[in-house]
Design a protein around this motif. Structure first.
Motif, PDB file in Angstrom:
ATOM      1  N   GLN A 189      36.212  20.301  29.154  1.00  0.00           N
ATOM      2  CA  GLN A 189      35.428  19.924  27.978  1.00  0.00           C
ATOM      3  C   GLN A 189      34.144  19.217  28.375  1.00  0.00           C
ATOM      4  OE1 GLN A 189      38.126  17.721  25.463  1.00  0.00           O
ATOM      5  NE2 GLN A 189      39.085  19.572  24.669  1.00  0.00           N
ATOM      6  N   GLN A 190      34.212  18.352  29.380  1.00  0.00           N
ATOM      7  CA  GLN A 190      33.008  17.678  29.875  1.00  0.00           C
ATOM      8  C   GLN A 190      32.021  18.690  30.444  1.00  0.00           C
ATOM      9  OE1 GLN A 190      34.471  14.865  32.728  1.00  0.00           O
ATOM     10  NE2 GLN A 190      35.326  13.491  31.191  1.00  0.00           N
ATOM     11  N   GLN A 191      32.517  19.617  31.231  1.00  0.00           N
ATOM     12  CA  GLN A 191      31.656  20.647  31.813  1.00  0.00           C
ATOM     13  C   GLN A 191      31.038  21.522  30.728  1.00  0.00           C
ATOM     14  OE1 GLN A 191      30.742  20.768  35.106  1.00  0.00           O
ATOM     15  NE2 GLN A 191      31.838  18.826  35.031  1.00  0.00           N
ATOM     16  N   ARG A 192      31.829  21.888  29.738  1.00  0.00           N
ATOM     17  CA  ARG A 192      31.324  22.707  28.641  1.00  0.00           C
ATOM     18  C   ARG A 192      30.192  21.975  27.914  1.00  0.00           C
ATOM     19  NH1 ARG A 192      35.825  23.509  25.778  1.00  0.00           N
ATOM     20  NH2 ARG A 192      36.337  25.356  26.982  1.00  0.00           N
ATOM     21  N   ALA A 193      30.369  20.693  27.651  1.00  0.00           N
ATOM     22  CA  ALA A 193      29.341  19.913  26.956  1.00  0.00           C
ATOM     23  C   ALA A 193      28.052  19.857  27.775  1.00  0.00           C
ATOM     24  CB  ALA A 193      29.851  18.499  26.662  1.00  0.00           C
ATOM     25  N   ILE A 194      28.193  19.651  29.073  1.00  0.00           N
ATOM     26  CA  ILE A 194      27.016  19.602  29.958  1.00  0.00           C
ATOM     27  C   ILE A 194      26.277  20.938  29.918  1.00  0.00           C
ATOM     28  CG2 ILE A 194      26.310  19.521  32.387  1.00  0.00           C
ATOM     29  CD1 ILE A 194      28.599  17.422  32.770  1.00  0.00           C
ATOM     30  N   TRP A 195      27.004  22.035  30.082  1.00  0.00           N
ATOM     31  CA  TRP A 195      26.365  23.350  30.141  1.00  0.00           C
ATOM     32  C   TRP A 195      25.818  23.786  28.790  1.00  0.00           C
ATOM     33  CZ3 TRP A 195      24.401  25.581  34.141  1.00  0.00           C
ATOM     34  CH2 TRP A 195      24.827  25.170  35.397  1.00  0.00           C
ATOM     35  N   GLU A 196      26.483  23.426  27.717  1.00  0.00           N
ATOM     36  CA  GLU A 196      25.948  23.767  26.400  1.00  0.00           C
ATOM     37  C   GLU A 196      24.639  23.022  26.150  1.00  0.00           C
ATOM     38  OE1 GLU A 196      29.133  23.060  23.632  1.00  0.00           O
ATOM     39  OE2 GLU A 196      30.011  25.039  24.003  1.00  0.00           O
ATOM     40  N   ALA A 197      24.567  21.771  26.560  1.00  0.00           N
ATOM     41  CA  ALA A 197      23.323  21.004  26.408  1.00  0.00           C
ATOM     42  C   ALA A 197      22.209  21.624  27.253  1.00  0.00           C
ATOM     43  CB  ALA A 197      23.554  19.543  26.804  1.00  0.00           C
ATOM     44  N   ARG A 198      22.534  22.023  28.479  1.00  0.00           N
ATOM     45  CA  ARG A 198      21.528  22.663  29.339  1.00  0.00           C
ATOM     46  C   ARG A 198      21.051  23.980  28.734  1.00  0.00           C
ATOM     47  NH1 ARG A 198      24.142  21.771  35.392  1.00  0.00           N
ATOM     48  NH2 ARG A 198      23.720  19.542  35.475  1.00  0.00           N
ATOM     49  N   LEU A 199      21.981  24.766  28.234  1.00  0.00           N
ATOM     50  CA  LEU A 199      21.601  26.047  27.642  1.00  0.00           C
ATOM     51  C   LEU A 199      20.787  25.850  26.359  1.00  0.00           C
ATOM     52  CD1 LEU A 199      24.839  28.110  28.284  1.00  0.00           C
ATOM     53  CD2 LEU A 199      22.607  28.421  29.363  1.00  0.00           C
ATOM     54  N   ASP A 200      21.113  24.828  25.591  1.00  0.00           N
ATOM     55  CA  ASP A 200      20.326  24.526  24.387  1.00  0.00           C
ATOM     56  C   ASP A 200      18.895  24.163  24.764  1.00  0.00           C
ATOM     57  OD1 ASP A 200      22.522  25.030  22.794  1.00  0.00           O
ATOM     58  OD2 ASP A 200      22.984  22.897  22.433  1.00  0.00           O
TER      59      ASP A 200
END
Length: 129
Positions: free
Chosen positions: A87-98
């Motif tokens: 979940q932490q990794q997903r949040a990091i990558w979603e923010a980067r992709l945004d």
């Protein structure tokens, strides 16, 4: 944190092996004896027991012996740490992709503005007729 990482490392290491993943998948259906778990695999029982030991060490599997039968069951709580990490990794990558998407959209708008300011290539020049 270091202890949590160590536990997380053990879980990922345990799940890195296809035999151990198959054991975990089988145990999702319910507890089973070591003999039942070992049956689909073509390996000696001592080799299979090493896989069980790795799963127990990681905390993914618990076993208990009753007479001559060792029964294993899944410990799903052990996956909570891995789930948190994902979940932490997903949040990091979603923010980067945004942020990347916003940057691409900004570049696209700037390109559209720049092309709107340039004269069209379809207009004829004087004296070219």
């Amino acid at each position: 944190m270091a202890n949590q990482l160590s536990q997380l490392d053990q879980i990922f290491a345990a799940l890195a092996d296809p035999t151990r993943r198959a054991i975990v998948m089988r145990l999702c259906a319910g507890e089973a004896s070591v003999g039942e778990l070992a049956d689909p695999f073509e390996m000696a029982l001592p080799s299979f027991m090493k896989h069980i030991h790795v799963l127990e060490t990681s905390g993914l599997v618990q076993s208990e012996k009753s007479g001559r039968v060792r029964t294993c069951r899944l410990s799903p709580d052990a996956l909570v740490g891995a789930e948190d990490w994902f979940q932490q990794q997903r949040a990091i990558w979603e923010a980067r992709l945004d942020r990347f998407e916003a940057y691409v959209l900004q570049l696209k708008k700037e390109k559209e503005r720049a092309s709107a300011k340039r004269p069209s290539r379809t207009t004829k020049r004087k004296g070219s007729e």
